[in-house]
Design a protein around this motif. Structure first.
Motif, PDB file in Angstrom:
ATOM      1  N   PRO A 301      -3.155 -37.379   3.448  1.00 26.97           N
ATOM      2  CA  PRO A 301      -2.221 -36.731   2.523  1.00 26.97           C
ATOM      3  C   PRO A 301      -1.452 -37.762   1.701  1.00 26.97           C
ATOM      4  O   PRO A 301      -1.735 -38.966   1.756  1.00 26.97           O
ATOM      5  CB  PRO A 301      -1.295 -35.965   3.461  1.00 26.97           C
ATOM      6  N   ASP A 302      -0.463 -37.311   0.951  1.00 32.54           N
ATOM      7  CA  ASP A 302       0.383 -38.212   0.157  1.00 32.54           C
ATOM      8  C   ASP A 302       0.807 -39.428   0.980  1.00 32.54           C
ATOM      9  O   ASP A 302       1.103 -39.321   2.184  1.00 32.54           O
ATOM     10  CB  ASP A 302       1.651 -37.488  -0.303  1.00 32.54           C
ATOM     11  N   ARG A 303       0.866 -40.561   0.298  1.00 36.21           N
ATOM     12  CA  ARG A 303       1.229 -41.810   0.969  1.00 36.21           C
ATOM     13  C   ARG A 303       2.508 -41.680   1.775  1.00 36.21           C
ATOM     14  O   ARG A 303       2.620 -42.234   2.885  1.00 36.21           O
ATOM     15  CB  ARG A 303       1.360 -42.909  -0.092  1.00 36.21           C
ATOM     16  N   SER A 304       3.490 -40.969   1.264  1.00 34.62           N
ATOM     17  CA  SER A 304       4.779 -40.844   1.956  1.00 34.62           C
ATOM     18  C   SER A 304       4.653 -40.129   3.298  1.00 34.62           C
ATOM     19  O   SER A 304       5.515 -40.279   4.173  1.00 34.62           O
ATOM     20  CB  SER A 304       5.786 -40.106   1.076  1.00 34.62           C
ATOM     21  N   ALA A 305       3.576 -39.365   3.476  1.00 36.28           N
ATOM     22  CA  ALA A 305       3.372 -38.635   4.727  1.00 36.28           C
ATOM     23  C   ALA A 305       2.623 -39.458   5.769  1.00 36.28           C
ATOM     24  O   ALA A 305       2.540 -39.059   6.937  1.00 36.28           O
ATOM     25  CB  ALA A 305       2.611 -37.333   4.457  1.00 36.28           C
ATOM     26  N   GLY A 416       0.716 -33.522   6.750  1.00 35.09           N
ATOM     27  CA  GLY A 416       1.174 -33.757   5.385  1.00 35.09           C
ATOM     28  C   GLY A 416       0.285 -33.099   4.339  1.00 35.09           C
ATOM     29  O   GLY A 416      -0.841 -32.677   4.614  1.00 35.09           O
ATOM     30  N   LYS A 417       0.795 -33.022   3.124  1.00 33.93           N
ATOM     31  CA  LYS A 417       0.097 -32.357   2.030  1.00 33.93           C
ATOM     32  C   LYS A 417      -0.260 -33.347   0.930  1.00 33.93           C
ATOM     33  O   LYS A 417       0.324 -34.424   0.822  1.00 33.93           O
ATOM     34  CB  LYS A 417       0.977 -31.249   1.441  1.00 33.93           C
ATOM     35  N   ILE A 418      -1.219 -32.947   0.103  1.00 38.48           N
ATOM     36  CA  ILE A 418      -1.535 -33.663  -1.126  1.00 38.48           C
ATOM     37  C   ILE A 418      -0.875 -32.898  -2.265  1.00 38.48           C
ATOM     38  O   ILE A 418      -1.119 -31.700  -2.435  1.00 38.48           O
ATOM     39  CB  ILE A 418      -3.049 -33.755  -1.338  1.00 38.48           C
ATOM     40  N   THR A 419      -0.038 -33.572  -3.015  1.00 38.76           N
ATOM     41  CA  THR A 419       0.733 -32.898  -4.065  1.00 38.76           C
ATOM     42  C   THR A 419       0.534 -33.599  -5.400  1.00 38.76           C
ATOM     43  O   THR A 419       0.146 -34.765  -5.458  1.00 38.76           O
ATOM     44  CB  THR A 419       2.233 -32.902  -3.730  1.00 38.76           C
ATOM     45  N   GLU A 420       0.854 -32.866  -6.472  1.00 39.49           N
ATOM     46  CA  GLU A 420       0.790 -33.502  -7.792  1.00 39.49           C
ATOM     47  C   GLU A 420       1.817 -34.616  -7.886  1.00 39.49           C
ATOM     48  O   GLU A 420       1.549 -35.667  -8.490  1.00 39.49           O
ATOM     49  CB  GLU A 420       1.031 -32.480  -8.908  1.00 39.49           C
ATOM     50  N   ASP A 421       2.953 -34.444  -7.271  1.00 38.68           N
ATOM     51  CA  ASP A 421       3.953 -35.504  -7.277  1.00 38.68           C
ATOM     52  C   ASP A 421       3.414 -36.759  -6.594  1.00 38.68           C
ATOM     53  O   ASP A 421       3.649 -37.885  -7.060  1.00 38.68           O
ATOM     54  CB  ASP A 421       5.227 -35.031  -6.568  1.00 38.68           C
ATOM     55  N   SER A 474      -1.366 -29.035  -2.928  1.00 34.32           N
ATOM     56  CA  SER A 474      -0.627 -27.917  -2.332  1.00 34.32           C
ATOM     57  C   SER A 474      -0.265 -26.877  -3.372  1.00 34.32           C
ATOM     58  O   SER A 474       0.001 -25.717  -3.042  1.00 34.32           O
ATOM     59  CB  SER A 474       0.645 -28.441  -1.650  1.00 34.32           C
ATOM     60  N   GLU A 475      -0.284 -27.279  -4.642  1.00 29.28           N
ATOM     61  CA  GLU A 475      -0.025 -26.325  -5.729  1.00 29.28           C
ATOM     62  C   GLU A 475      -1.270 -25.540  -6.136  1.00 29.28           C
ATOM     63  O   GLU A 475      -1.214 -24.676  -7.015  1.00 29.28           O
ATOM     64  CB  GLU A 475       0.509 -27.072  -6.961  1.00 29.28           C
TER      65      GLU A 475
END
Length: 545
Positions: A301-305, A416-421, A474-475
């Motif tokens: 998922p997103d790096r932050s996760a 965690g998720k993959i997000t556009e952000d 996720s969107e």
């Protein structure tokens, strides 16, 4: 044959292609070049064979195979009798290490910091322009002799004289990188051998005289055979100058997933020269994505996760500490990349709190020390380690409770998720770092974090992985080539609009475009971009310098 005639023979077909001046010649004198030629001719064939071995292993992973602990070295892992070397002078207590490039200002500030060691970096926080590499060697040469003080404008930079300075550790480039400004027999010398060779040749004896020694961080290794090559290099170097074997010490960054399966073996290969292992967290995540990039089960998922507490990262940390302490060597923690946020006290308090929590996790897990990227973080790390590690290290924390399997190291479970952000942040980090690197800057502050090559690699590898496997955010947006390129254009335009004239965002975007669509994939961004920062000129025969 006289010594001069012998040197002339050795220096045949050794050429300097970078610019030369009196300062350059101070570092690249004939004696040093003779030593570099010896290192190259002795070890470059093995180095290239080991790099080819990496590609063979990649082909196996691309077929869906997964790594395991090596059956042929089981006897090393299961033998409790052997140990690494005892901690060397200046390396007994390493509770806080500051890291950064080798420009003069950083060298002075790092050595003046309230830390125990300074890792002077020729690798991920350094763009390998010829000037950066040579001036970095000169700055360390001068610092070791306490003659590095300088004035910039009205400000003076002077080494402190009120205490013993931190122990200096040099990080050379990885085995995959070359130094194209110096050729031997028509081939570029290895960046590893160039960085190691010049630093060792000029400074080893002086460092021993001053109470420490020639100490190194060794990056990007993928097998114990690569550690064996370093050990051979160390032995030759010590023998060449008449220095006892074991004087050199090397701390290995375990920053590849394949090396995680060979920690015991890596310490074993370096054992008389070993000063432990380090958790290179961002490169480790990069390596997981890179090596399993064709396998959708390894989509992160997103790096932050992807924190240090997710299963595969937690297993890696626990195994590293257990392995190091079982063998009597240091287990070093990872980087705190935060930068103080002077304009927002609340945000700064939150950032510093996260640093404190991370260091608390490390010291409680059993780490013997940790990294910071900014002097302001040293006090936080020091307070945490002083409170929870009153002794110089905690090699006595055996972690016999730990049992890590191959499945644990490969457990990608993560909520965690993959997000556009997350995609946009990856694009910003990748573009921002590459733009700086193309200007000769190897570490770039972005959103109050000091980003280096490792974090840029995570960013571009995640984007490649998500495109390759057509994940959805996720969107609900499918990540494909068109979407990735659309966001890339938008982020490039936004960054360009805020940057000074003459920036290199357009060039960075051209390179990045080929790396984020799930098609072409370079082994390393630094290799991909290297020609853009080389200034190769006419060959100057080394024998004529």
């Amino acid at each position: 044959m006289s010594a001069a005639a012998q040197a002339e023979t050795i220096l045949k077909d050794v050429n300097v292609l970078g610019s030369l001046n009196d300062q350059t010649r101070k570092i690249l004198n004939k004696d040093a070049l003779v030593f570099l030629a010896l290192l190259h001719r002795t070890f470059n064939g093995t180095r290239k064979a080991l790099l080819q071995r990496r590609m063979i292993r990649q082909a196996e992973l691309d077929k869906g195979n997964t790594p395991d602990f090596l059956p042929e070295t089981r006897h090393i892992r299961e033998n409790d009798a052997w140990r690494g070397a005892p901690p060397a002078p200046g390396l007994v207590d390493r509770r806080v290490e500051i890291t950064g490039p080798t420009d003069k200002k950083m060298v002075v500030n790092a050595l003046n910091s309230d830390v125990w060691t300074y890792m002077a970096d020729f690798e991920d926080s350094n763009a390998p322009t010829w000037d950066n590499m040579i001036n970095g060697q000169l700055n360390l040469y001068d610092a070791i002799r306490k003659q590095v003080d300088f004035k910039q404008g009205e400000k003076e930079y002077k080494l402190r004289t009120d205490r013993v300075l931190p122990t200096l550790i040099c990080r050379a480039r990885g085995w995959h990188l070359e130094e194209k400004h110096l050729t031997i027999d028509g081939e570029p010398i290895s960046g590893s051998l160039f960085d190691f060779g010049l630093y060792f040749f000029h400074n080893a004896r002086k460092l021993v005289e001053t109470g420490t020694g020639p100490y190194f961080y060794l990056p990007k290794m993928e097998s114990h055979l690569e550690a064996r090559l370093w050990n051979d290099v160390f032995n030759l170097a010590q023998d060449y100058v008449g220095m006892p074997r074991g004087t050199i010490r090397g701390t290995v960054l375990i920053e590849t997933i394949l090396a995680a399966f060979e920690m015991d073996e890596i310490i074993y290969e370096l054992r008389d020269h070993s000063s432990g292992l380090n958790c290179g967290r961002w490169d480790y995540i990069f390596s997981v994505i890179k090596r399993f990039r064709q396998n959708p089960a390894f989509c992160l998922p997103d790096r932050s996760a992807v924190t240090m507490t997710v299963p595969f990262m937690d297993a890696y940390v626990r195994l590293l500490i257990q392995t190091c302490h079982r063998r009597g060597v240091h287990a070093m923690g990872g980087m705190a990349a935060q930068i103080p946020i002077k304009t927002d006290p609340a945000a700064n308090d939150a950032a510093m709190s996260s640093v404190r929590s991370d260091k608390l996790r490390e010291v409680r897990a059993g780490h013997d020390g940790t990294w910071v990227a900014h002097p302001a973080l040293a006090a936080i790390a020091t307070s945490v380690f002083n409170e929870h590690m009153p002794t110089p290290n905690q090699l006595f924390v055996r972690r016999e409770d730990v049992h890590v399997t191959a499945n644990d190291l490969l457990n990608m479970n993560n909520p965690g998720k993959i997000t556009e952000d997350g995609i946009r942040k990856n694009l910003n980090i990748g573009l921002g770092y590459m733009e700086g690197w193309l200007r000769g800057v190897g570490c770039v502050p972005i959103n109050f974090l000091m980003e280096d090559a490792a974090t840029a690699e995570v960013s571009r590898s995640q984007l490649w992985q998500w495109c390759r496997h057509g994940v959805s955010t996720s969107e609900g947006q499918k990540v494909d080539k068109a979407y990735a390129l659309k966001l890339l254009r938008e982020q490039t335009q936004e960054l360009e609009s805020k940057a000074p004239k003459g920036n290199k965002y357009a060039l960075a975007a051209r390179y990045f475009e080929g790396q984020v669509t799930g098609e072409d994939y370079a082994e390393f961004l630094t290799s991909l971009l290297y020609n853009e920062v080389t200034t190769v000129g006419p060959a100057a025969p080394a024998s004529k310098l």
